[in-house]
Design a protein around this motif. Structure first.
Motif, PDB file in Angstrom:
ATOM      1  N   GLU A 343       0.831  -1.211   0.000  1.00 31.51           N
ATOM      2  CA  GLU A 343       0.000   0.000   0.000  1.00 31.51           C
ATOM      3  C   GLU A 343       0.863   1.257   0.000  1.00 31.51           C
ATOM      4  OE1 GLU A 343      -3.542   2.248   0.098  1.00 31.51           O
ATOM      5  OE2 GLU A 343      -3.269   0.092  -0.203  1.00 31.51           O
ATOM      6  N   VAL A 344       1.942   1.247   0.755  1.00 27.39           N
ATOM      7  CA  VAL A 344       2.779   2.441   0.905  1.00 27.39           C
ATOM      8  C   VAL A 344       3.719   2.624  -0.285  1.00 27.39           C
ATOM      9  CG1 VAL A 344       4.571   3.549   2.297  1.00 27.39           C
ATOM     10  CG2 VAL A 344       2.653   2.400   3.415  1.00 27.39           C
ATOM     11  N   TYR A 345       4.377   1.535  -0.715  1.00 34.36           N
ATOM     12  CA  TYR A 345       5.451   1.647  -1.709  1.00 34.36           C
ATOM     13  C   TYR A 345       5.070   1.196  -3.119  1.00 34.36           C
ATOM     14  CZ  TYR A 345       8.443   2.378   2.348  1.00 34.36           C
ATOM     15  OH  TYR A 345       9.002   2.877   3.502  1.00 34.36           O
ATOM     16  N   GLY A 346       3.966   0.464  -3.261  1.00 33.62           N
ATOM     17  CA  GLY A 346       3.572  -0.017  -4.580  1.00 33.62           C
ATOM     18  C   GLY A 346       4.241  -1.339  -4.938  1.00 33.62           C
ATOM     19  N   PRO A 347       3.771  -1.980  -6.028  1.00 37.28           N
ATOM     20  CA  PRO A 347       4.239  -3.324  -6.391  1.00 37.28           C
ATOM     21  C   PRO A 347       5.697  -3.394  -6.822  1.00 37.28           C
ATOM     22  CG  PRO A 347       2.819  -2.409  -8.106  1.00 37.28           C
ATOM     23  CD  PRO A 347       2.725  -1.489  -6.937  1.00 37.28           C
ATOM     24  N   ASP A 348       6.287  -2.274  -7.217  1.00 41.19           N
ATOM     25  CA  ASP A 348       7.665  -2.311  -7.704  1.00 41.19           C
ATOM     26  C   ASP A 348       8.705  -2.280  -6.579  1.00 41.19           C
ATOM     27  OD1 ASP A 348       6.802  -2.343 -10.351  1.00 41.19           O
ATOM     28  OD2 ASP A 348       6.723  -0.149 -10.446  1.00 41.19           O
ATOM     29  N   GLU A 349       8.364  -1.656  -5.460  1.00 35.28           N
ATOM     30  CA  GLU A 349       9.359  -1.427  -4.417  1.00 35.28           C
ATOM     31  C   GLU A 349       9.121  -2.209  -3.125  1.00 35.28           C
ATOM     32  OE1 GLU A 349      10.157   2.670  -3.609  1.00 35.28           O
ATOM     33  OE2 GLU A 349       9.877   3.288  -5.680  1.00 35.28           O
ATOM     34  N   TYR A 350       7.934  -2.795  -2.976  1.00 35.65           N
ATOM     35  CA  TYR A 350       7.602  -3.376  -1.671  1.00 35.65           C
ATOM     36  C   TYR A 350       8.468  -4.576  -1.312  1.00 35.65           C
ATOM     37  CZ  TYR A 350       5.234  -7.689  -3.124  1.00 35.65           C
ATOM     38  OH  TYR A 350       4.960  -8.941  -3.602  1.00 35.65           O
ATOM     39  N   LYS A 351       8.981  -5.324  -2.306  1.00 37.58           N
ATOM     40  CA  LYS A 351       9.752  -6.539  -2.015  1.00 37.58           C
ATOM     41  C   LYS A 351      11.006  -6.224  -1.201  1.00 37.58           C
ATOM     42  CE  LYS A 351       8.286  -8.579  -6.396  1.00 37.58           C
ATOM     43  NZ  LYS A 351       8.712  -9.092  -7.719  1.00 37.58           N
ATOM     44  N   THR A 352      11.691  -5.162  -1.578  1.00 39.87           N
ATOM     45  CA  THR A 352      12.913  -4.777  -0.875  1.00 39.87           C
ATOM     46  C   THR A 352      12.614  -4.422   0.575  1.00 39.87           C
ATOM     47  OG1 THR A 352      13.910  -3.944  -2.899  1.00 39.87           O
ATOM     48  CG2 THR A 352      14.844  -3.169  -0.826  1.00 39.87           C
ATOM     49  N   HIS A 353      11.562  -3.653   0.786  1.00 43.17           N
ATOM     50  CA  HIS A 353      11.202  -3.234   2.139  1.00 43.17           C
ATOM     51  C   HIS A 353      10.699  -4.413   2.957  1.00 43.17           C
ATOM     52  CE1 HIS A 353      11.121   0.591  -0.128  1.00 43.17           C
ATOM     53  NE2 HIS A 353      11.526   1.103   1.014  1.00 43.17           N
ATOM     54  N   LEU A 354       9.994  -5.334   2.332  1.00 40.71           N
ATOM     55  CA  LEU A 354       9.499  -6.512   3.044  1.00 40.71           C
ATOM     56  C   LEU A 354      10.664  -7.383   3.510  1.00 40.71           C
ATOM     57  CD1 LEU A 354       7.145  -8.262   3.980  1.00 40.71           C
ATOM     58  CD2 LEU A 354       7.091  -9.298   1.691  1.00 40.71           C
ATOM     59  N   SER A 355      11.664  -7.548   2.666  1.00 42.80           N
ATOM     60  CA  SER A 355      12.830  -8.347   3.039  1.00 42.80           C
ATOM     61  C   SER A 355      13.581  -7.692   4.201  1.00 42.80           C
ATOM     62  CB  SER A 355      13.763  -8.516   1.836  1.00 42.80           C
ATOM     63  OG  SER A 355      14.876  -9.292   2.164  1.00 42.80           O
TER      64      SER A 355
END
Length: 413
Positions: A343-355
């Motif tokens: 929701e915050v970062y969008g589908p392109d950037e969320y993977k990095t933040h999730l990791s």
């Protein structure tokens, strides 16, 4: 190109594989550990805090290995990677058959920590790859599998412990978890629909056009979330999830007021039922009302559960109910983070933040996993840990509300 959805989409088999893997790793190899450990403490006389250092080591190894194993999963053969991780978890439990000294369990903590290192990142990523719609629901279903497996298997393990002892039970636990990980990984797991020449479930041409328009707008007008957004959101989620580590102490909570190991296992089962219901509920609510209101409601329920456990005493009904509601806390470290970061970062950037979140979260859980039982060792009561849990439960109400408002303001600017 797939213009029309077939009646059965392979994405549902991916969801089934995710359910099995999550159930095997987190449900069996992680959530059922407390039942076995309560029997070990009774048999060998270890202090609960000393044996719980296993959880700390496991969590530190999970944090240390998360980036490496996630990268391996995304770049190498995922079937081999997941089967190999499952084999490490199996070795960690089979070894317990022979153990007599504390340090040996700490070694198993290393193996199981590596085993569980990437699952909470790769499962949401794979499901988001395969589902263009209903993301909250399917992630909730997959994450709920850990609670379902724990709820079903905890009383089974307690009966095994009574009939054949904890050593053979540990081996059975390891084998069960390994099979749930390895079989679907080898025969069903595929990272993306493109690898099978397919489109995600729910994909339409209209979605493709909207995605193209969104990408074009991003090129002409871009925005970047400040680093404080990650710090605030991650702090709230990590603090809220601290009480997931209390789930391992529930059998000992029951025993501390005079109940048998079977009652302790039943308390764990109620906790796992709440785990399942919480993850399913928050996934569905996220699709309906949004992830941030869903987190607020969940936080209130968790706070109530800690109060119920404090005042349960020798009232088994209140203890079961409190454990059931406390199960909602597991969604804070599994279902909620990918949906918040999406929701915050969008589908392109969320993977990095999730990791990154999973790494930081694992370190914090490592400290909490041994810190909470030591509160009992030094005070003779679990009330101190439960009061801390009440405070932790209400933190995300404030932190994620701040993140939501700031993110909306940045996107509108």
């Amino acid at each position: 190109m797939q213009d029309k959805q077939s009646k059965f989409h392979y994405a549902w088999l991916i969801l089934f594989a995710a359910v099995c893997i999550q159930g095997g790793i987190i449900g069996i190899l992680v959530n059922c550990t407390g039942v076995i450990f309560s029997a070990i403490i009774e048999d060998l006389g270890f202090r609960s805090g000393d044996l719980s250092i296993y959880y700390t080591i496991r969590a530190f190894l999970q944090a240390a290995a998360c980036g490496v194993t996630t990268k391996l999963f995304l770049s190498k053969n995922p079937k081999i990677v997941m089967t190999g991780l499952g084999a490490l978890g199996l070795a960690g439990f089979v070894g317990m058959y022979f153990y007599t000294s504390l340090w040996q369990w700490y070694f198993s903590g290393v193996l199981v920590g590596i085993c569980m290192s990437c699952v909470l990142v790769v499962i949401p990523v794979v499901l988001n790859n395969w589902f263009a719609t209903r993301n909250g629901m399917v992630i909730g279903i997959a994450m709920a599998a850990s609670g379902l497996a724990g709820a079903v298997f905890s009383p089974v393990l307690s009966s095994f412990i009574v009939s054949m002892g904890w050593r053979k039970t540990a081996v059975i636990n390891g084998l069960t978890g390994f099979l749930l990980i390895a079989l679907p990984s080898l025969f069903l797991l595929v990272r993306t629909p493109e690898e099978k020449g397919m489109k995600p479930y729910g994909w339409t041409e209209d979605m493709a056009q909207k995605s193209a328009v969104s990408a074009e707008k991003k090129e002409t007008k871009s925005y970047k979330m400040p680093s404080s957004m990650f710090v605030i959101s991650t702090f709230g989620l990590i603090v809220a999830g601290i009480m997931t580590q209390f789930g391992n102490q529930l059998p000992m909570l029951a025993q501390s007021v005079g109940y048998t190991i079977q009652v302790g296992a039943m308390v764990t089962s109620f906790n796992m039922v709440g785990n399942v219901a919480g993850k399913l509920l928050i996934g569905v609510m996220a699709d309906k009302i949004g992830i941030f209101p869903s987190v607020n409601l969940t936080s209130v329920v968790i706070a109530i559960s800690t109060v119920m456990l404090i005042f349960s005493g020798t009232n088994p009904v209140m203890m079961y109910a409190g454990a059931l509601l406390l199960g909602m806390v597991y969604s804070m470290g599994t279902t909620v983070p990918p949906l918040v970061y999406m929701e915050v970062y969008g589908p392109d950037e969320y993977k990095t933040h999730l990791s990154r979140f999973q790494s930081y979260n694992s370190v914090t859980m490592a400290l909490a996993s041994s810190g909470l039982p030591y509160i009992y060792d030094f005070t003779g009561s679990f009330n101190g840990a439960l009061i801390l849990g009440f405070v932790c439960a209400i933190v995300p109400i404030f932190t994620l509300t701040m993140v939501k408002k700031k993110a909306e303001a940045i996107k509108k600017a």
